[in-house]
Design an enzyme around this catalytic site. Structure first.
Site, PDB file in Angstrom:
ATOM      1  N   HIS A   1       0.870  -1.187   0.000  1.00 12.72           N
ATOM      2  CA  HIS A   1       0.000   0.000   0.000  1.00 12.72           C
ATOM      3  C   HIS A   1       0.899   1.227   0.000  1.00 12.72           C
ATOM      4  CE1 HIS A   1      -3.674   2.342   0.822  1.00 12.72           C
ATOM      5  NE2 HIS A   1      -2.847   3.126   1.492  1.00 12.72           N
ATOM      6  N   CYS A   2       0.807   2.021  -1.048  1.00  7.15           N
ATOM      7  CA  CYS A   2       1.671   3.195  -1.209  1.00  7.15           C
ATOM      8  C   CYS A   2       0.935   4.440  -0.726  1.00  7.15           C
ATOM      9  CB  CYS A   2       2.079   3.357  -2.673  1.00  7.15           C
ATOM     10  SG  CYS A   2       3.177   4.760  -2.962  1.00  7.15           S
ATOM     11  N   VAL A   3       1.519   5.107   0.262  1.00  6.07           N
ATOM     12  CA  VAL A   3       0.887   6.318   0.786  1.00  6.07           C
ATOM     13  C   VAL A   3       1.049   7.495  -0.165  1.00  6.07           C
ATOM     14  CG1 VAL A   3       1.157   5.605   3.192  1.00  6.07           C
ATOM     15  CG2 VAL A   3       2.995   6.886   2.088  1.00  6.07           C
TER      16      VAL A   3
ATOM     17  N   ASN B   1      -1.886   7.026  -2.244  1.00  2.00           N
ATOM     18  CA  ASN B   1      -3.059   6.712  -1.430  1.00  2.00           C
ATOM     19  C   ASN B   1      -3.844   5.558  -2.035  1.00  2.00           C
ATOM     20  OD1 ASN B   1      -4.814   7.074   0.784  1.00  2.00           O
ATOM     21  ND2 ASN B   1      -6.216   8.306  -0.442  1.00  2.00           N
ATOM     22  N   SER B   2      -3.124   4.535  -2.452  1.00  2.00           N
ATOM     23  CA  SER B   2      -3.749   3.369  -3.054  1.00  2.00           C
ATOM     24  C   SER B   2      -2.780   2.204  -2.976  1.00  2.00           C
ATOM     25  CB  SER B   2      -4.135   3.654  -4.510  1.00  2.00           C
ATOM     26  OG  SER B   2      -4.688   2.515  -5.112  1.00  2.00           O
TER      27      SER B   2
END
Length: 429
Positions: A282-284, A287-288
């Site tokens: 999950h890549c901040v 945001n996905s």
């Protein structure tokens, strides 16, 4: 007694809203102009702060919830809520970079504290399993602000040619396009509407039996009633099993939270609250999740960003520190703090260097994982369970489960999402 029916005019949800009205968290109609009225928690918190008394954490949470609910902008058919996490970067980044350009020591303090604050906020939200737009807002606003400083402070000095400016602008547009593609569906596994009808009662009982066999502890008297009779540990890991009948079939997992059968290498994201096909992480920053459908776009966005950032840093240093190489000018540029224009440009260069170094590390890890055909989720699991082959102090982790060689691994990555294969529900059992 018969229930009293409300008139249409008395129900706030049925009345038409003007551009400045909205339905608040209590279900009542409110107005944007009344955002500072009737906030008892805020008044109580201010009174306790003035009298040097401690404020309860519950009070702080209610205050933040009220502020988040009332922070809205006028819009058609009712005011729209603004996510409060996007605001701090818009205010803090220009102010901190401007302060850092005043003196060399201030620059060292500010540019050192920025990554620390970002990491602290990341672990705070990650521990609470909350989605946040802070990092996406920080990334997009950083791109816009660096480009603005480049146009206002670097281009007027006359050393940047139009072709160089056009190339930098094209790189920025390509970054935005790649990010837009990476923000799309990463490969969410959604429960089909006909899921209950596609699985027969015997298949459901078989799934329940297999899930209960792997659940430790004695089952209760209603253990054969449904699919949710599992321990929390089993809910997190899933009940892994090989599909019966053919050894070539892909291993499947049953996700008790999404109530669906997920294929191999799919995981449940606890932040997004949904399963993702071939989930990497999950890549901040977007945001996905990064999964099967957007992994290529994510790698492309990283590559274009690194090339554009290095090119912009080179052009800026060549303008404010003439007759010096890029590496020398980065550490030794006399007279750069003589005026505000060059000082701000030099500070933005160092800010870009820090961001670029972090993204280069992520890009390197991604290239290594793709070369060994492992996802970041599988790497973290192998490190926790102390499995797989580790090289260079854990920088390279080879689980050996999906590794088919360097060329075949990259060939498989290049074809991700092009030919999806879905197992029918009849083949599950």
């Amino acid at each position: 007694m018969k229930p009293v029916k409300k008139n249409k005019a008395e129900d706030p949800e049925l009345e038409p809203l003007c551009c400045c009205e909205y339905i608040d968290q209590n279900g009542q109609k409110n107005h944007v102009a009344a955002c500072l009225c009737d906030c008892q928690d805020l008044d109580e918190g201010c009174d306790r702060w003035i009298t040097c008394k401690s404020v309860q954490p519950e009070t702080c949470e209610r205050i933040m919830a009220t502020i988040s609910d009332r922070l809205r902008v006028p819009w058609l058919r009712g005011a729209k809520k603004v996510n409060i996490s996007i605001i701090p970067p818009l205010i803090l980044l220009p102010v901190l970079l401007c302060v850092a350009s005043w003196h060399f020591l201030l620059g060292v303090v500010v540019l050192t504290s920025l990554p620390v604050l970002a990491l602290w906020y990341y672990y705070l939200t990650h521990r609470r399993k909350e989605q946040t737009l802070f990092f996406l807002s920080l990334g997009l606003f950083s791109l816009g602000y660096m480009y603005y400083v480049f146009l206002q402070e670097v281009v007027p000095k006359g050393r940047v040619r139009p072709t160089q400016l056009g190339l930098l602008t094209c790189g920025l547009l390509l970054i935005l396009l790649a990010l837009y593609r990476a923000k799309k569906n990463p490969g969410y596994l959604r429960r089909p509407a006909s899921n209950d009808r596609s699985l027969s009662s015997s298949q459901m009982e078989c799934l329940n039996t297999k899930g209960q066999e792997k659940t430790k502890g004695s089952p209760g008297p209603e253990s054969s009633g449904g699919l949710n009779n599992r321990t929390p540990k089993d809910d997190l890991k899933g009940s892994s099993r090989m599909l019966a009948g053919s050894p070539t079939k892909v291993k499947e997992d049953w996700c008790a939270k999404c109530q669906l059968v997920r294929p191999a290498r799919a995981w449940h994201c606890r932040i997004c609250g949904i399963c993702v096909r071939r989930m990497d992480h999950h890549c901040v920053w977007i945001n996905s999740c990064v999964g099967e459908s957007n992994h290529q776009a994510f790698i492309l966005a990283l590559l274009v960003f690194l090339l554009t950032s290095v090119y912009g840093i080179t052009l800026t240093l060549d303008t404010i520190c003439r007759d010096r190489s890029v590496f020398t000018a980065l550490f030794y540029c006399p007279g750069v703090y003589a005026n505000h224009s060059s000082a701000l440009s030099f500070t933005c260069v160092w800010y870009s260097v820090i961001i670029t170094a972090g993204m280069a590390y992520i890009f390197l890890i991604q290239l290594i994982n793709i070369s060994y055909n492992v996802t970041e989720r599988e790497v973290q699991q192998a490190l926790r369970q102390k499995t797989g082959r580790r090289l260079l102090c854990g920088l390279i982790v080879d689980t050996g489960q999906y590794n088919r060689g360097f060329l075949r691994n990259w060939l498989q990555f290049s074809t991700l999402g092009t030919h999806p294969f879905h197992h029918p529900a009849e083949d599950i059992v």
